[in-house]
Design an enzyme around this catalytic site. Structure first.
Site, PDB file in Angstrom:
ATOM      1  CG  ASP A 156      -6.429   5.340   9.607  1.00 51.91           C
ATOM      2  OD1 ASP A 156      -6.829   4.432   8.841  1.00 51.91           O
ATOM      3  OD2 ASP A 156      -6.240   6.519   9.237  1.00 51.91           O
ATOM      4  CG  HIS A 181      -8.323   6.704   5.913  1.00 56.34           C
ATOM      5  ND1 HIS A 181      -7.286   7.050   6.755  1.00 56.34           N
ATOM      6  CD2 HIS A 181      -8.113   7.401   4.771  1.00 56.34           C
ATOM      7  CE1 HIS A 181      -6.491   7.911   6.155  1.00 56.34           C
ATOM      8  NE2 HIS A 181      -6.976   8.146   4.938  1.00 56.34           N
ATOM      9  N   GLY A 212      -1.640  15.499   3.960  1.00 50.46           N
ATOM     10  CA  GLY A 212      -0.567  14.667   3.398  1.00 50.46           C
ATOM     11  C   GLY A 212      -1.101  13.398   2.777  1.00 50.46           C
ATOM     12  CB  SER A 218      -4.449   8.797   3.049  1.00 50.64           C
ATOM     13  OG  SER A 218      -5.221   9.890   3.425  1.00 50.64           O
ATOM     14  N   GLY A 219      -1.887   7.085   4.241  1.00 49.92           N
ATOM     15  CA  GLY A 219      -1.269   5.769   4.178  1.00 49.92           C
ATOM     16  C   GLY A 219       0.232   5.780   4.016  1.00 49.92           C
TER      17      GLY A 219
END
Length: 247
Positions: free
Chosen positions: A109, A66, A198, A200-201
């Site tokens: 994701d 995402h 948190g 992302s990624g």
């Protein structure tokens, strides 16, 4: 907001298909300067931090699918985004989003970023190993990022890290109502710490390995439900197949 109100808001958001992507480290602390040398800041063409990621090979960063829109380059080798220079920036050559990814709430994701060049591993930049199989019981893990430290706040310049514990998947599913396949839950439930929302990624690190990728949560400073990560161990074949042509 009262916890019950937040739970009701959450279920409404889930019904509408708008669970919150991770973007904040809550109640963490500054990461020690010479730690987490695998962390990557994913940025747009204007140098704005958008997502986290982590270096798994000299030419590949792993992150969340995402995070795809607008990222053009990664920053490695610094915890302080105010000190970025051209030496820290590496452009992205290709993006490999998992072929089954549609949206966060349906899972898969995960995304690999092929860098435009191999980076030199040194005292500022290192890779992080991936798990070789599924998770065993783990209590002490960490998640880190450059996201805001409170809801509605601005992103921070210094990398922050917080300790989280793995939450049983049955408990996690019960709290959420439903979950996509191939996820890990950690932090944000029965505590005021986690990535709520948190970065992302970024990686969920347990015993020195990146076992998860920050995916989604409910949002808010004190989450009532567990934080959710993509389970890296379930995608090892996909990761290896994607990397193979570049060996």
């Amino acid at each position: 907001m009262h916890p019950l109100d937040k739970c009701l808001l959450f279920h409404l958001l889930m019904y509408l298909g708008r669970s919150a992507d991770g973007s904040e480290i809550i109640n963490g602390e500054l990461a020690p300067e010479n730690s987490m040398l695998y962390m990557a800041s994913l940025q747009d063409s204007n140098g704005h931090h958008l997502c986290g990621g982590f270096l798994i090979r000299e030419d590949f960063v792993l992150t969340a699918a995402h995070c795809d829109p607008r990222i053009t380059h990664v920053v490695l080798g610094t915890h302080d985004l105010k000190s970025v220079n051209d030496d820290n920036k590496i452009s992205i050559k290709d993006k490999y989003k998992h072929e089954s990814y549609k949206e966060v709430k349906t899972g898969n994701d995960i995304m690999l970023l092929k860098l435009s060049k191999k980076v030199s591993l040194n005292g500022r930049v290192q890779t992080i190993p991936l798990p070789t199989s599924g998770m065993n019981n783990q209590d002490a893990c960490q998640v880190a990022g450059w996201g805001a430290i409170e809801t509605g706040g601005r992103a921070v310049d210094d990398l922050r890290v917080v300790d989280v514990s793995i939450i049983n998947l049955e408990v996690c599913t019960k709290e959420w109502g439903r979950l996509p396949a191939n996820v890990i839950c950690a932090g944000g439930y029965g505590t005021d710490k986690g990535f709520c929302r948190g970065d992302s990624g970024g990686p969920l690190v347990c015993n020195g390995k990146a076992v998860g990728v920050v995916s989604f949560d409910i949002g808010g400073n004190y989450p009532d439900v567990p934080n959710v990560y993509t389970d890296v161990s379930k995608y090892l074949t996909w990761i290896n197949d994607t990397l193979k042509p570049y060996k």
